[in-house]
Design an enzyme around this catalytic site. Structure first.
Site, PDB file in Angstrom:
ATOM      1  N   HIS A  72      23.832 -48.919  41.211  1.00 55.85           N
ATOM      2  CA  HIS A  72      23.727 -48.109  42.424  1.00 55.85           C
ATOM      3  C   HIS A  72      22.452 -47.284  42.357  1.00 55.85           C
ATOM      4  CE1 HIS A  72      28.057 -48.144  44.172  1.00 55.85           C
ATOM      5  NE2 HIS A  72      27.734 -49.304  43.649  1.00 55.85           N
ATOM      6  N   TYR A 200      30.335 -38.996  49.025  1.00 57.72           N
ATOM      7  CA  TYR A 200      30.913 -37.692  48.673  1.00 57.72           C
ATOM      8  C   TYR A 200      30.955 -36.877  49.957  1.00 57.72           C
ATOM      9  CZ  TYR A 200      30.108 -38.503  43.625  1.00 57.72           C
ATOM     10  OH  TYR A 200      30.134 -38.969  42.340  1.00 57.72           O
ATOM     11  N   PRO A 292      35.632 -33.857  37.968  1.00 55.57           N
ATOM     12  CA  PRO A 292      35.057 -35.201  38.130  1.00 55.57           C
ATOM     13  C   PRO A 292      33.951 -35.322  39.185  1.00 55.57           C
ATOM     14  CG  PRO A 292      37.300 -35.124  38.999  1.00 55.57           C
ATOM     15  CD  PRO A 292      37.058 -33.821  38.340  1.00 55.57           C
ATOM     16  N   LYS A 296      30.728 -37.040  35.403  1.00 52.42           N
ATOM     17  CA  LYS A 296      30.116 -36.798  34.099  1.00 52.42           C
ATOM     18  C   LYS A 296      31.058 -36.885  32.900  1.00 52.42           C
ATOM     19  CE  LYS A 296      25.835 -36.165  35.043  1.00 52.42           C
ATOM     20  NZ  LYS A 296      25.640 -37.578  35.386  1.00 52.42           N
ATOM     21  N   TYR A 384      22.363 -36.652  38.119  1.00 52.14           N
ATOM     22  CA  TYR A 384      23.407 -37.646  38.375  1.00 52.14           C
ATOM     23  C   TYR A 384      23.194 -38.904  37.536  1.00 52.14           C
ATOM     24  CZ  TYR A 384      27.126 -39.957  40.965  1.00 52.14           C
ATOM     25  OH  TYR A 384      28.299 -40.580  41.293  1.00 52.14           O
TER      26      TYR A 384
HETATM   27  P1  RFL Z   1      40.492 -39.967  26.226  1.00 56.31           P
HETATM   28  O1  RFL Z   1      40.120 -41.072  27.154  1.00 56.31           O
HETATM   29  O2  RFL Z   1      41.418 -38.929  26.704  1.00 56.31           O
HETATM   30  O3  RFL Z   1      41.058 -40.645  24.897  1.00 56.31           O
HETATM   31  C1  RFL Z   1      41.673 -39.873  23.880  1.00 56.31           C
HETATM   32  C2  RFL Z   1      42.596 -40.781  23.106  1.00 56.31           C
HETATM   33  O4  RFL Z   1      43.177 -40.051  22.029  1.00 56.31           O
HETATM   34  C3  RFL Z   1      44.579 -40.321  21.976  1.00 56.31           C
HETATM   35  N1  RFL Z   1      45.240 -39.173  21.322  1.00 56.31           N
HETATM   36  C4  RFL Z   1      45.654 -39.181  20.040  1.00 56.31           C
HETATM   37  N2  RFL Z   1      45.616 -40.130  19.104  1.00 56.31           N
HETATM   38  C5  RFL Z   1      46.142 -39.821  17.882  1.00 56.31           C
HETATM   39  N3  RFL Z   1      46.718 -38.618  17.604  1.00 56.31           N
HETATM   40  C6  RFL Z   1      46.775 -37.644  18.526  1.00 56.31           C
HETATM   41  N4  RFL Z   1      47.324 -36.472  18.229  1.00 56.31           N
HETATM   42  C7  RFL Z   1      46.235 -37.904  19.805  1.00 56.31           C
HETATM   43  N5  RFL Z   1      46.121 -37.192  20.934  1.00 56.31           N
HETATM   44  C8  RFL Z   1      45.525 -37.967  21.846  1.00 56.31           C
HETATM   45  C9  RFL Z   1      44.975 -40.528  23.423  1.00 56.31           C
HETATM   46  O5  RFL Z   1      46.172 -41.292  23.553  1.00 56.31           O
HETATM   47  C10 RFL Z   1      43.753 -41.276  23.965  1.00 56.31           C
HETATM   48  O6  RFL Z   1      43.872 -42.673  23.850  1.00 56.31           O
HETATM   49  O7  RFL Z   1      39.167 -39.196  25.709  1.00 56.31           O
HETATM   50  P2  RFL Z   1      37.711 -39.752  25.436  1.00 56.31           P
HETATM   51  O8  RFL Z   1      37.735 -41.018  24.615  1.00 56.31           O
HETATM   52  O9  RFL Z   1      36.927 -38.590  24.946  1.00 56.31           O
HETATM   53  O10 RFL Z   1      37.164 -40.212  26.877  1.00 56.31           O
HETATM   54  C11 RFL Z   1      36.954 -39.262  27.890  1.00 56.31           C
HETATM   55  C12 RFL Z   1      37.133 -39.902  29.274  1.00 56.31           C
HETATM   56  O11 RFL Z   1      38.383 -40.555  29.302  1.00 56.31           O
HETATM   57  C13 RFL Z   1      37.056 -38.868  30.397  1.00 56.31           C
HETATM   58  O12 RFL Z   1      36.006 -37.948  30.157  1.00 56.31           O
HETATM   59  C14 RFL Z   1      36.778 -39.495  31.782  1.00 56.31           C
HETATM   60  O13 RFL Z   1      37.800 -40.364  32.149  1.00 56.31           O
HETATM   61  C15 RFL Z   1      36.631 -38.419  32.849  1.00 56.31           C
HETATM   62  N6  RFL Z   1      36.471 -38.955  34.203  1.00 56.31           N
HETATM   63  C16 RFL Z   1      35.242 -39.444  34.638  1.00 56.31           C
HETATM   64  N7  RFL Z   1      34.195 -39.483  33.795  1.00 56.31           N
HETATM   65  C17 RFL Z   1      32.994 -40.015  34.209  1.00 56.31           C
HETATM   66  O14 RFL Z   1      32.046 -40.050  33.417  1.00 56.31           O
HETATM   67  N8  RFL Z   1      32.833 -40.540  35.485  1.00 56.31           N
HETATM   68  C18 RFL Z   1      33.837 -40.553  36.366  1.00 56.31           C
HETATM   69  O15 RFL Z   1      33.658 -41.096  37.442  1.00 56.31           O
HETATM   70  C19 RFL Z   1      35.109 -39.960  35.980  1.00 56.31           C
HETATM   71  N9  RFL Z   1      36.151 -39.948  36.828  1.00 56.31           N
HETATM   72  C20 RFL Z   1      37.561 -38.968  35.077  1.00 56.31           C
HETATM   73  C21 RFL Z   1      37.358 -39.483  36.394  1.00 56.31           C
HETATM   74  C22 RFL Z   1      38.817 -38.516  34.670  1.00 56.31           C
HETATM   75  C23 RFL Z   1      39.866 -38.537  35.560  1.00 56.31           C
HETATM   76  N10 RFL Z   1      41.126 -38.068  35.071  1.00 56.31           N
HETATM   77  C24 RFL Z   1      42.368 -38.586  35.416  1.00 56.31           C
HETATM   78  C25 RFL Z   1      41.178 -37.106  33.996  1.00 56.31           C
HETATM   79  C26 RFL Z   1      38.385 -39.516  37.291  1.00 56.31           C
HETATM   80  C27 RFL Z   1      39.645 -39.028  36.892  1.00 56.31           C
HETATM   81  C28 RFL Z   1      40.716 -39.069  37.945  1.00 56.31           C
HETATM   82  C1  PHB Z   2      35.587 -42.981  40.359  1.00 62.33           C
HETATM   83  O1  PHB Z   2      35.174 -44.050  40.835  1.00 62.33           O
HETATM   84  O2  PHB Z   2      36.686 -42.881  39.806  1.00 62.33           O
HETATM   85  C2  PHB Z   2      34.735 -41.762  40.465  1.00 62.33           C
HETATM   86  C3  PHB Z   2      33.430 -41.892  40.931  1.00 62.33           C
HETATM   87  C4  PHB Z   2      32.629 -40.760  41.031  1.00 62.33           C
HETATM   88  C5  PHB Z   2      33.139 -39.519  40.686  1.00 62.33           C
HETATM   89  C6  PHB Z   2      34.414 -39.399  40.206  1.00 62.33           C
HETATM   90  C7  PHB Z   2      35.234 -40.533  40.095  1.00 62.33           C
HETATM   91  O3  PHB Z   2      32.347 -38.430  40.825  1.00 62.33           O
END
Ligand code: RFL
Ligand code: PHB
Length: 389
Positions: A72, A200, A292, A296, A384
């Site tokens: 993108h 957005y 989110p 990032k 971004y």
């Molecule tokens: P995770 O993915 O939470 O993984 C942590 C893992 O550790 C396990 N765990 C344990 N294991 C052993 N012993 C314990 N005591 C434990 N406690 C926990 C868990 O089961 C899990 O498997 O962290 P990690 O690897 O640091 O990754 C981070 C990302 O997942 C997170 O930052 C992103 O998903 C955030 N996020 C977004 N990030 C972006 O860069 N771009 C996006 O577009 C974006 N959109 C989002 C998002 C997060 C969202 N939610 C639901 C929080 C959109 C959403 C809706």
């Molecule tokens: C997504 O596709 O889940 C998404 C994209 C951009 C954002 C947050 C989430 O800023």
């Protein structure tokens, strides 16, 4: 059991680190509380900074991402019935890659499995011991049996609710937090995205985001009150509300269908300092959370992994500890900038319950400034697509 690096958490951070270390001949064991299927069932991030995509390639897991991901070169910002585009290619000479966290995590699992990487699932009661001494070890239970891993270093990649961060004594740890007074209701639907780039939208009814995973998989979000329940939102109600928050030209084109996932995520800004305590290092959501809005979260996890991976290679290959000693400082310097950007984008685009007419006018002025000012667009685009590591 003994290993060089014991990694807690098999989310994207833990898997990427173990894969990168493996490619340099550094051994690790990953401990995961859930099953692989559970981790892969979480629908999360969708946008990768170009530096993160590069790190995936370096880890030898970029092939499918490059084949199936979508580059993108810009994004659309909408307010009321009006929209404009921020051109990442023109303003920051870079682009982002749309490739879901689920797919990326699947690629990492496959690579770890192909290399016989050790991941222990369903671990309980993980305890990190003697992290501030010379001989750290990790105790845990699996299938009712107590186990112990001795290691050189422990890396906490266990997300926001993990145990690693809490292992650092409160006298050493300082936490910074901001909770936002709303959440994001997200749905995934097997429908074509409404637009080829993300939209957005700031509207009088609250924020909305149109995102995607591929040409027949769309991801949409609506700002909603924190006390709402996803089950109380029918698909029809979701689509109707989305149409009211995005510009008419997009609303008219929107193709709706049944949702295949629906959930509400709270919005939070959070940083813990330091990110190292003795032989324990924190990476990703274990150390920081962003709302989110700036896409990032996963990208900041990747930047931690970048710094820690290079520091560990420096230590194991050259016997040099300088990178490890500077890890926390370097990682945090970049994290705080991503925190600022995510906070800024959140403030720009959401409707705040306590917002007065003056605050709303300020938001509007900021949007108009962004639309008309090339320097402002450059600042947004550079952030971004991702600041340099
Ligand atoms: P995770 O993915 O939470 O993984 C942590 C893992 O550790 C396990 N765990 C344990 N294991 C052993 N012993 C314990 N005591 C434990 N406690 C926990 C868990 O089961 C899990 O498997 O962290 P990690 O690897 O640091 O990754 C981070 C990302 O997942 C997170 O930052 C992103 O998903 C955030 N996020 C977004 N990030 C972006 O860069 N771009 C996006 O577009 C974006 N959109 C989002 C998002 C997060 C969202 N939610 C639901 C929080 C959109 C959403 C809706
Ligand atoms: C997504 O596709 O889940 C998404 C994209 C951009 C954002 C947050 C989430 O800023």
């Amino acid at each position: 059991m003994r290993t060089q690096v014991c990694i807690i958490g098999a989310g994207p951070s833990g898997l990427l680190l173990s894969q990168l270390l493996h490619r340099k001949g550094i051994e690790s064991v990953v401990l995961e509380r859930k099953t692989k299927e559970y981790v892969l069932g979480r629908i999360r991030a969708g946008v990768l900074e170009h530096g993160f995509a590069e790190l995936m390639r370096e880890a030898g897991v970029g092939e499918r991402m490059d084949r199936e991901g979508f580059l993108h070169d810009g994004t659309v910002i909408a307010y009321d019935n009006h929209q404009f585009r921020v051109d990442f290619a023109a303003r920051a000479n870079a682009s982002v890659l749309v490739y879901g966290q689920t797919e990326l995590t699947r690629d990492l699992y496959e690579a770890r499995e192909a290399a016989d990487g050790k991941i222990v699932y369903n671990v309980e009661d993980v305890r990190i011991q003697d992290a501030d001494g010379d001989a750290p070890y990790v105790e845990y239970n699996v299938g009712g049996q107590g186990q112990r891993i001795d290691c050189d270093y422990v890396v906490g990649c266990d997300g926001f609710h993990g145990v690693s961060r809490k292992t650092i004594p409160e006298t050493v740890r300082k936490e910074y937090e901001k909770i936002y007074p709303f959440g994001w209701l997200g749905i995934l639907s097997e429908t074509p995205p409404v637009h080829e780039e993300l939209i957005y939208a700031n509207s009088e009814r609250g924020f909305a985001l149109c995102s995607m995973r591929n040409e027949n998989l769309s991801r949409y979000y609506l700002q909603c009150p924190l006390d709402h329940n996803p089950e109380d939102w029918s698909d029809d109600a979701f689509w109707e509300e989305l149409k009211r928050r995005i510009p008419e030209q997009a609303a008219e084109k929107l193709i709706t269908g049944p949702s295949i996932e629906k959930s509400i995520a709270p919005l939070r800004s959070f940083v813990t300092e330091p990110m190292r305590w003795g032989k324990l290092f924190l990476c990703g959501d274990a150390a920081h959370i962003v709302p989110p809005t700036g896409a990032k979260g996963l990208n900041t996890a990747a930047s931690d992994i970048y710094y820690l991976y290079h520091a560990m290679v420096q230590f194991y290959v050259d016997g040099e500890e300088e990178g490890l000693d500077r890890y926390s400082e370097k990682a945090l310097a970049r994290i705080w900038k991503a925190e600022r950007f995510s906070w800024w984008m959140s403030n720009l685009l959401h409707l705040y319950p306590e917002q007065g007419e003056f605050d709303r006018k300020m938001q509007r002025a900021e949007l108009e400034f962004l639309e008309s000012n090339e320097s402002a667009q450059r600042v947004m685009a550079e952030n971004y697509v991702g600041l340099p590591f």
